[in-house]
Design a protein around this motif. Structure first.
Motif, PDB file in Angstrom:
ATOM      1  N   UNK A  78      90.408  -9.077  40.573  1.00 23.53           N
ATOM      2  CA  UNK A  78      89.406  -8.089  40.913  1.00 23.53           C
ATOM      3  C   UNK A  78      89.533  -6.916  39.951  1.00 23.53           C
ATOM      4  N   UNK A  79      88.394  -6.545  39.370  1.00 26.58           N
ATOM      5  CA  UNK A  79      88.304  -5.384  38.512  1.00 26.58           C
ATOM      6  C   UNK A  79      87.324  -4.386  39.120  1.00 26.58           C
ATOM      7  N   UNK A  80      87.569  -3.106  38.877  1.00 29.58           N
ATOM      8  CA  UNK A  80      86.649  -2.046  39.286  1.00 29.58           C
ATOM      9  C   UNK A  80      86.080  -1.402  38.033  1.00 29.58           C
ATOM     10  N   UNK A  81      84.748  -1.276  37.991  1.00 28.17           N
ATOM     11  CA  UNK A  81      84.106  -0.602  36.856  1.00 28.17           C
ATOM     12  C   UNK A  81      83.433   0.661  37.370  1.00 28.17           C
ATOM     13  N   UNK A  82      83.879   1.791  36.852  1.00 28.11           N
ATOM     14  CA  UNK A  82      83.334   3.058  37.334  1.00 28.11           C
ATOM     15  C   UNK A  82      82.048   3.419  36.602  1.00 28.11           C
ATOM     16  N   UNK A  83      81.519   4.585  36.914  1.00 30.40           N
ATOM     17  CA  UNK A  83      80.221   4.986  36.354  1.00 30.40           C
ATOM     18  C   UNK A  83      80.265   5.163  34.844  1.00 30.40           C
ATOM     19  N   UNK A  84      81.457   5.343  34.284  1.00 31.26           N
ATOM     20  CA  UNK A  84      81.599   5.462  32.826  1.00 31.26           C
ATOM     21  C   UNK A  84      81.886   4.117  32.167  1.00 31.26           C
ATOM     22  N   UNK A  85      81.764   3.051  32.933  1.00 33.02           N
ATOM     23  CA  UNK A  85      81.910   1.677  32.441  1.00 33.02           C
ATOM     24  C   UNK A  85      83.360   1.252  32.233  1.00 33.02           C
ATOM     25  N   UNK A  86      84.316   2.118  32.598  1.00 30.15           N
ATOM     26  CA  UNK A  86      85.714   1.754  32.388  1.00 30.15           C
ATOM     27  C   UNK A  86      86.107   0.631  33.331  1.00 30.15           C
TER      28      UNK A  86
END
Lengths: 112, 114
Positions: B34-42
């Motif tokens: 599982x990966x999380x991508x924040x609003x800055x695409x990180x």
């Protein structure tokens, strides 16, 4: 030591131009350097990858250049097309690691 | 055929609720993430399972609990949702026994907490 630094954060290139994205790493144990391409609404997908035993790898319009002594690698997109507009991530890992270390991404826009 | 599929694609919920995201892969891979991508695409890794066994657990609040019923499935349950949990969550898979096996990502679940 786990960081991969990617630049620029965003890039606008005219159609037909060359797009260049740069990455630098610190961990000398890294020995595999993939690039992922992500279109809006989609997950990242492997674009091209290189191992440090070669200084360059080319697949179609996409080329990775690798400089082991400088601990840097870059993605060049020749004859950039509007369809190349996406976010590009560099990454690094080694055979001993369980996962990739990603750069922070570059949003590429190729204007028609 | 979708290689890595996750559901739902969109999830809008209120603070304090509990929600789950499901992921399935049909690639025969032995490792799921599982990966999380924040609003800055990180892209930030959260968890990794190999053959149903947890092998990576990054600094993630214990409100997040992954569950792998078998090596083709990895679900993510989130308790007491907070505003800061809003992000796109990606499931991915790879073949750990293969050196440098690429990650195959799903198309993400966009979680919005209001």
């Amino acid at each position: 030591q786990q960081q991969v630094k990617q630049s620029p954060q965003s890039l606008i290139v005219q159609k037909g131009g060359i797009s260049i994205i740069n990455c630098a790493y610190e961990n000398t144990a890294f020995d595999y350097f993939p690039w992922y391409q992500q279109f809006p609404g989609k997950g990242p997908a492997l674009l091209i990858a290189i191992r440090p035993d070669v200084s360059e790898k080319k697949e179609g319009r996409f080329t990775i250049s690798f400089n082991k002594s400088a601990k840097q690698f870059s993605l060049h997109i020749m004859d950039s097309q509007p369809g190349d507009s996406a976010t590009y991530f560099c990454a690094a890992t080694s055979a001993g690691y369980s996962t990739l270390t990603f750069g922070k991404g570059t949003m590429l826009l190729v204007s028609p | 055929d979708t290689a890595v599929s996750q559901t739902p694609k969109y999830l809008v919920t209120q603070m304090g609720n509990d929600k789950s995201i499901k992921c399935e892969q049909n690639l025969g891979h032995d490792t799921m993430y599982w990966y999380k991508q924040d609003s800055k695409k990180f892209l930030k890794i959260m968890f990794s399972y190999n053959n149903k066994e947890l092998i990576i657990n990054e600094t993630v609040p214990n409100r997040f609990s992954p569950k792998s019923p078998d090596k083709a499935h990895l679900n993510l349950h989130i308790n007491s949702l907070e505003l800061g949990d809003s992000a796109v969550y990606f499931c991915a898979s790879s073949l750990r026994t293969a050196t440098y096996s690429p990650l195959h990502f799903g198309n993400g679940t966009r979680l919005t907490v209001t």
